[in-house]
Write an enzyme that holds these catalytic residues in place. Sequence first.
Site, PDB file in Angstrom:
ATOM      1  N   GLY A  15       0.831  -1.208   0.000  1.00 55.45           N
ATOM      2  CA  GLY A  15       0.000   0.000   0.000  1.00 55.45           C
ATOM      3  C   GLY A  15       0.861   1.250   0.000  1.00 55.45           C
ATOM      4  O   GLY A  15       1.813   1.348   0.755  1.00 55.45           O
ATOM      5  N   ARG A  29      18.992  11.439  -4.495  1.00 50.47           N
ATOM      6  CA  ARG A  29      19.957  12.547  -4.456  1.00 50.47           C
ATOM      7  C   ARG A  29      21.114  12.265  -3.498  1.00 50.47           C
ATOM      8  O   ARG A  29      22.258  12.648  -3.763  1.00 50.47           O
ATOM      9  CB  ARG A  29      19.235  13.854  -4.107  1.00 50.47           C
ATOM     10  CG  ARG A  29      18.325  14.252  -5.261  1.00 50.47           C
ATOM     11  CD  ARG A  29      17.815  15.656  -5.174  1.00 50.47           C
ATOM     12  NE  ARG A  29      17.091  15.997  -6.398  1.00 50.47           N
ATOM     13  CZ  ARG A  29      16.381  17.101  -6.549  1.00 50.47           C
ATOM     14  NH1 ARG A  29      16.294  17.972  -5.568  1.00 50.47           N
ATOM     15  NH2 ARG A  29      15.771  17.332  -7.695  1.00 50.47           N
ATOM     16  N   ARG A  76       1.140  -5.297  -5.043  1.00 47.60           N
ATOM     17  CA  ARG A  76       1.336  -6.456  -4.170  1.00 47.60           C
ATOM     18  C   ARG A  76       1.550  -7.633  -5.116  1.00 47.60           C
ATOM     19  O   ARG A  76       0.630  -8.035  -5.818  1.00 47.60           O
ATOM     20  CB  ARG A  76       0.109  -6.686  -3.296  1.00 47.60           C
ATOM     21  CG  ARG A  76      -0.257  -5.490  -2.406  1.00 47.60           C
ATOM     22  CD  ARG A  76      -1.380  -5.862  -1.451  1.00 47.60           C
ATOM     23  NE  ARG A  76      -2.063  -4.690  -0.923  1.00 47.60           N
ATOM     24  CZ  ARG A  76      -1.641  -3.970   0.118  1.00 47.60           C
ATOM     25  NH1 ARG A  76      -0.533  -4.286   0.725  1.00 47.60           N
ATOM     26  NH2 ARG A  76      -2.334  -2.932   0.543  1.00 47.60           N
ATOM     27  N   SER A 109       6.295  -6.394   2.406  1.00 44.89           N
ATOM     28  CA  SER A 109       7.456  -5.945   1.622  1.00 44.89           C
ATOM     29  C   SER A 109       8.739  -6.211   2.396  1.00 44.89           C
ATOM     30  O   SER A 109       9.767  -6.595   1.822  1.00 44.89           O
ATOM     31  CB  SER A 109       7.348  -4.452   1.327  1.00 44.89           C
ATOM     32  OG  SER A 109       6.056  -4.148   0.863  1.00 44.89           O
ATOM     33  N   ILE A 131       0.825   3.377   6.008  1.00 44.61           N
ATOM     34  CA  ILE A 131       0.072   4.289   6.882  1.00 44.61           C
ATOM     35  C   ILE A 131      -0.273   3.625   8.216  1.00 44.61           C
ATOM     36  O   ILE A 131      -0.675   4.296   9.157  1.00 44.61           O
ATOM     37  CB  ILE A 131      -1.221   4.800   6.200  1.00 44.61           C
ATOM     38  CG1 ILE A 131      -2.189   3.649   5.921  1.00 44.61           C
ATOM     39  CG2 ILE A 131      -0.913   5.600   4.949  1.00 44.61           C
ATOM     40  CD1 ILE A 131      -3.603   4.130   5.576  1.00 44.61           C
ATOM     41  N   ASP A 132      -0.118   2.289   8.292  1.00 46.94           N
ATOM     42  CA  ASP A 132      -0.625   1.551   9.471  1.00 46.94           C
ATOM     43  C   ASP A 132       0.200   1.715  10.744  1.00 46.94           C
ATOM     44  O   ASP A 132      -0.265   1.385  11.829  1.00 46.94           O
ATOM     45  CB  ASP A 132      -0.712   0.052   9.143  1.00 46.94           C
ATOM     46  CG  ASP A 132      -1.822  -0.248   8.148  1.00 46.94           C
ATOM     47  OD1 ASP A 132      -2.651   0.652   7.892  1.00 46.94           O
ATOM     48  OD2 ASP A 132      -1.866  -1.379   7.633  1.00 46.94           O
ATOM     49  N   ARG A 159     -18.577  15.694  12.505  1.00 49.18           N
ATOM     50  CA  ARG A 159     -19.053  16.171  13.809  1.00 49.18           C
ATOM     51  C   ARG A 159     -20.097  17.284  13.639  1.00 49.18           C
ATOM     52  O   ARG A 159     -21.089  17.340  14.362  1.00 49.18           O
ATOM     53  CB  ARG A 159     -17.879  16.678  14.646  1.00 49.18           C
ATOM     54  CG  ARG A 159     -18.262  17.163  16.013  1.00 49.18           C
ATOM     55  CD  ARG A 159     -17.032  17.638  16.774  1.00 49.18           C
ATOM     56  NE  ARG A 159     -16.216  16.529  17.226  1.00 49.18           N
ATOM     57  CZ  ARG A 159     -16.509  15.738  18.252  1.00 49.18           C
ATOM     58  NH1 ARG A 159     -17.639  15.922  18.919  1.00 49.18           N
ATOM     59  NH2 ARG A 159     -15.713  14.768  18.612  1.00 49.18           N
ATOM     60  N   GLU A 192     -16.208   9.419  21.095  1.00 49.65           N
ATOM     61  CA  GLU A 192     -16.760   8.840  22.327  1.00 49.65           C
ATOM     62  C   GLU A 192     -16.267   7.416  22.548  1.00 49.65           C
ATOM     63  O   GLU A 192     -16.207   6.938  23.671  1.00 49.65           O
ATOM     64  CB  GLU A 192     -18.294   8.839  22.282  1.00 49.65           C
ATOM     65  CG  GLU A 192     -18.929  10.138  22.741  1.00 49.65           C
ATOM     66  CD  GLU A 192     -18.760  11.275  21.749  1.00 49.65           C
ATOM     67  OE1 GLU A 192     -18.466  11.006  20.565  1.00 49.65           O
ATOM     68  OE2 GLU A 192     -18.912  12.441  22.162  1.00 49.65           O
ATOM     69  N   LYS A 218     -27.309  14.289  26.085  1.00 46.42           N
ATOM     70  CA  LYS A 218     -26.264  14.223  25.045  1.00 46.42           C
ATOM     71  C   LYS A 218     -26.930  13.883  23.715  1.00 46.42           C
ATOM     72  O   LYS A 218     -27.785  12.999  23.647  1.00 46.42           O
ATOM     73  CB  LYS A 218     -25.228  13.155  25.434  1.00 46.42           C
ATOM     74  CG  LYS A 218     -24.032  13.087  24.513  1.00 46.42           C
ATOM     75  CD  LYS A 218     -22.951  12.184  25.101  1.00 46.42           C
ATOM     76  CE  LYS A 218     -21.844  11.901  24.096  1.00 46.42           C
ATOM     77  NZ  LYS A 218     -21.175  13.096  23.576  1.00 46.42           N
TER      78      LYS A 218
HETATM   79  O1  F6P Z   1      -1.323  -1.569   4.444  1.00 50.38           O
HETATM   80  C1  F6P Z   1      -1.923  -0.356   4.273  1.00 50.38           C
HETATM   81  C2  F6P Z   1      -3.406  -0.509   4.020  1.00 50.38           C
HETATM   82  O2  F6P Z   1      -3.898   0.766   3.671  1.00 50.38           O
HETATM   83  C3  F6P Z   1      -4.210  -1.086   5.191  1.00 50.38           C
HETATM   84  O3  F6P Z   1      -4.554  -0.138   6.158  1.00 50.38           O
HETATM   85  C4  F6P Z   1      -5.407  -1.623   4.470  1.00 50.38           C
HETATM   86  O4  F6P Z   1      -6.005  -2.654   5.208  1.00 50.38           O
HETATM   87  C5  F6P Z   1      -4.842  -2.125   3.166  1.00 50.38           C
HETATM   88  O5  F6P Z   1      -3.654  -1.394   2.936  1.00 50.38           O
HETATM   89  C6  F6P Z   1      -5.747  -1.985   1.981  1.00 50.38           C
HETATM   90  O6  F6P Z   1      -5.116  -2.564   0.883  1.00 50.38           O
HETATM   91  P1  F6P Z   1      -5.584  -2.390  -0.632  1.00 50.38           P
HETATM   92  O7  F6P Z   1      -5.197  -1.017  -1.074  1.00 50.38           O
HETATM   93  O8  F6P Z   1      -4.844  -3.448  -1.366  1.00 50.38           O
HETATM   94  O9  F6P Z   1      -7.067  -2.572  -0.643  1.00 50.38           O
END
Ligand code: F6P
Length: 323
Positions: A15, A29, A76, A109, A131-132, A159, A192, A218
């Site tokens: 990803g 560079r 992938r 990877s 990003i995870d 919100r 929450e 609330k």
């Molecule tokens: O590994 C990063 C990620 O964005 C995960 O958060 C998510 O589960 C996955 O890739 C989604 O993968 P794809 O883009 O192959 O659907």
Amino acid sequence: MANTIKKIGLLTSGGDGPGMNAAIRSIVRYALHYGVEVSGIMRGYQGLLEEDIIPMNHRSVSNIINKGGTILKTARSKDFSTDEGKVKAAEILRKKKIDGLIVIGGDGSYRGASRLFELQGIPTIGLPGTIDNDLNGTDQTIGCSTAINTALETIDKIRDTAQSMERVFVVEVMGNKSGYIAMQVALAAGAEDVIIPERKFDYEAMHQAIIEGNMKGKISWIIVVAEGAAKAQVVSETITKETGLETRYVVLGHVQRGGVPSGQDRILSTRLGAAAVDLLLNGYYGKAVGVLQDEINVIDLKDATRRDHAHMDAYYDLLKILT
Ligand code: F6P
């Protein structure tokens, strides 16, 4: 040690994440500065197997530091995941006279880069690009900070409507095995509740808290869910059934993977890119590079592929105290 690395191969895999381009720029560079050639490998390990490889120069990475995605593209690769795939990849690298390989990607990877080193003796270095934020040996992975900011921007908007229409909103964020993004976003958005794969969740207690909160006046709720823990639609429908309150759900999905990288991601990528080249030139192979407590940190790739965040319970307790 005499430097035996004259040409570096560079690929992004799995990803994509904002900041990968800043890492590519830094690697290219920095390597050129030390007289080392760089070959860009397109579409990750798949492009390597297909010999989709381009020479890179100073200009190839102009004006990309502020761009999301990856100019090298990513994939992938099923073909590379087999032992034969790795043998073929190593043969191609040798044929192309690529002496070392830098892989920017996540756990899958990293496993590939680790095996290429262990089985085929290819000098590899991993940069944490996902990003995870689920890799060991680094406080943050490339793309995580931007993904959190992107999710927050949207939740802040949600919100507004949640409050105006007096509704419960369930927001699903990315993170299949990792609840890091969900937890950070929940804290920063003032949500929450948050449902993550790492913690057993008490749905009954949440429904009860919503009912009791509603009785005290609330009117709106934000519940954040990591995609690997539950489906927002199901959580949302169950809340309506159990509390009688109007509920909506939003799945943020791949929007979190794109966009202009944050300053934090650009700086992290820039430092890590240079450090990866340094490692190769100094004879350190099969390593993952990260930043821990503001210092460059190096561990074996095989030890970097998993990370359990130590503070999830503490984060959750804090979130509950503040709601
Ligand atoms: O590994 C990063 C990620 O964005 C995960 O958060 C998510 O589960 C996955 O890739 C989604 O993968 P794809 O883009 O192959 O659907």
